[in-house]
Design a protein around this motif. Sequence first.
Motif, PDB file in Angstrom:
ATOM      1  N   GLN A   1       0.830  -1.198   0.000  1.00 59.58           N
ATOM      2  CA  GLN A   1       0.000   0.000   0.000  1.00 59.58           C
ATOM      3  C   GLN A   1       0.869   1.254   0.000  1.00 59.58           C
ATOM      4  OE1 GLN A   1      -3.186   0.244  -0.492  1.00 59.58           O
ATOM      5  NE2 GLN A   1      -3.375   2.453  -0.138  1.00 59.58           N
ATOM      6  N   THR A   2       1.846   1.306   0.892  1.00 55.56           N
ATOM      7  CA  THR A   2       2.655   2.520   1.018  1.00 55.56           C
ATOM      8  C   THR A   2       3.805   2.591   0.012  1.00 55.56           C
ATOM      9  OG1 THR A   2       4.062   1.502   2.712  1.00 55.56           O
ATOM     10  CG2 THR A   2       2.126   2.702   3.475  1.00 55.56           C
TER      11      THR A   2
ATOM     12  N   ALA B   1       0.957   1.305  -4.100  1.00 62.83           N
ATOM     13  CA  ALA B   1      -0.337   1.923  -4.398  1.00 62.83           C
ATOM     14  C   ALA B   1      -0.320   3.432  -4.162  1.00 62.83           C
ATOM     15  CB  ALA B   1      -1.441   1.260  -3.572  1.00 62.83           C
ATOM     16  N   GLN B   2       0.158   3.856  -3.001  1.00 58.83           N
ATOM     17  CA  GLN B   2       0.134   5.286  -2.690  1.00 58.83           C
ATOM     18  C   GLN B   2       1.047   6.102  -3.597  1.00 58.83           C
ATOM     19  OE1 GLN B   2       0.761   5.793   1.540  1.00 58.83           O
ATOM     20  NE2 GLN B   2      -1.120   4.695   2.077  1.00 58.83           N
TER      21      GLN B   2
ATOM     22  N   MET C   1      -0.669   6.300  -7.011  1.00 61.10           N
ATOM     23  CA  MET C   1      -1.895   7.094  -7.016  1.00 61.10           C
ATOM     24  C   MET C   1      -1.639   8.578  -6.829  1.00 61.10           C
ATOM     25  SD  MET C   1      -4.233   5.142  -7.910  1.00 61.10           S
ATOM     26  CE  MET C   1      -5.586   6.311  -7.660  1.00 61.10           C
ATOM     27  N   ARG C   2      -0.482   8.956  -6.317  1.00 60.34           N
ATOM     28  CA  ARG C   2      -0.188  10.382  -6.215  1.00 60.34           C
ATOM     29  C   ARG C   2      -0.201  11.033  -7.602  1.00 60.34           C
ATOM     30  NH1 ARG C   2       2.980   9.295  -1.460  1.00 60.34           N
ATOM     31  NH2 ARG C   2       4.863   8.784  -2.618  1.00 60.34           N
TER      32      ARG C   2
ATOM     33  N   ASP D   1      -3.858  10.708  -9.177  1.00 62.42           N
ATOM     34  CA  ASP D   1      -4.784  11.684  -8.614  1.00 62.42           C
ATOM     35  C   ASP D   1      -4.483  13.102  -9.110  1.00 62.42           C
ATOM     36  OD1 ASP D   1      -6.265   9.798  -7.258  1.00 62.42           O
ATOM     37  OD2 ASP D   1      -5.156  10.020  -5.381  1.00 62.42           O
TER      38      ASP D   1
ATOM     39  N   TRP E   1       4.177  13.141 -10.909  1.00 58.97           N
ATOM     40  CA  TRP E   1       4.693  12.616  -9.638  1.00 58.97           C
ATOM     41  C   TRP E   1       5.730  13.553  -9.012  1.00 58.97           C
ATOM     42  CZ3 TRP E   1       3.145   9.788 -13.739  1.00 58.97           C
ATOM     43  CH2 TRP E   1       2.224   8.753 -13.499  1.00 58.97           C
TER      44      TRP E   1
END
Length: 424
Positions: A350-351, A354-355, A358-359, A362, A402
């Motif tokens: 996740q960290t 994914a995160q 997704m930065r 998003d 990013w």
Amino acid sequence: MTPFAQTAAQTDHYDVIVIGAGPSGSVAASLLHQQGKRVLVLEKQHFPRFSIGESLLPCCMQVIAEANMLDAVNQAGYQFKNGAAFNANGRSTYFDFTDKFTPGPGTTFQVERGDFDKLLADTAASQGVEIRYGQRVDAVDLSHNPRLTISDEQGASYELSADYLLDASGFGRVLPRLLDLERPSNLPSRTAIFTHIQDNIDSVDMGDYHFDRNKILISVHPDNRDIWYWLIPFSNGRCSLGVVGEPHLLGQDADLEATNLEATLIRLVREEPRLKQLLSRAEIIRKPAKLAGYSANVSTLASDKFALLGNAGEFLDPVFSSGVTIAMQSASIAAKCVVKQLNGESVDWQTEYAQPLMRGVDTFRTYVQAWYDGRFQDVIFYQDPNPKIKQMICSILAGYAWDESNPFVAESERRLNMVVELCR
């Protein structure tokens, strides 16, 4: 038996199995192979095969270089690209990707994806990656080591296992479908109608207007700015042409039937005066097709057994050509995490995957949503932009979503709204 001979059981297991040989799959497989991992790519189709997403962004050139594929891409003769041009109601503006805030490549290419995807896959294969075409993944079992049930083109079924799975199946979305990960997108359902044309633009007198083949052209419908068009020039005198909008804006249901797509596309192009003139001598050379309800989301992007790359995880919208860049970025981030896990280190998917992924996604989402609600169109067509702000926005349009040293990435919504107020 020689020391290097393998039993049948040994050949059934890989360090990583990648589903899909498109840009994210080929790049991820190359990066993993370079780290000494045993990788297999399974591809349902045979290459070359048609795909849209033909206007690359400069940011992805960094990942192409990371995968040792840059020489092959540079030597392929693709159309040079250095920016994006925008057209609405006779107003024109452009962004030069070499004049941007973020360091890194400022140019890239516009490519026919059938050829481009085959080039990446062939380059990965030449590096030693094993790719099997015509293979369909029918089932997945994650109860122990990930295990796939696969059908070949003769209808024979077989199983393979791996320490890790990467889903690079694009709009096929294999693992989201098989594992019930699909979730509704927060973006409205839109439809794209598209084709390839012999553009014959050189023989059209456009007066003072100059069409730049080195840039993608994004045009806005004169009466409804929720409808927009792409025109992507290729190096062979052809273009990719598409129109995007919510289905009810493009016509009646009957207009979006396969038999009426060409007439619908021609009608919509003729409604935009500059595009109508620009393409007055164009000839359609590929049967038009449509992609409906393409925006997608999932409940989870990754676990200790699988990760979703590119469109298999989330697809936003084609308006800023972010798809291939997100796909390649996801391949780069995921490959590093996979290598770390296979080497016995702990990975927080996740960290660490994914995160970070997704930065950037998003950030693109902010500008996609603002394009359709009109805020970002107001910014793009503003007549007297602040040069520094334009460079920061240009970096995002060039794919550097990013780069959190860019205020328009770090605080995308707040900064954009601030500029919208200034422009309005």
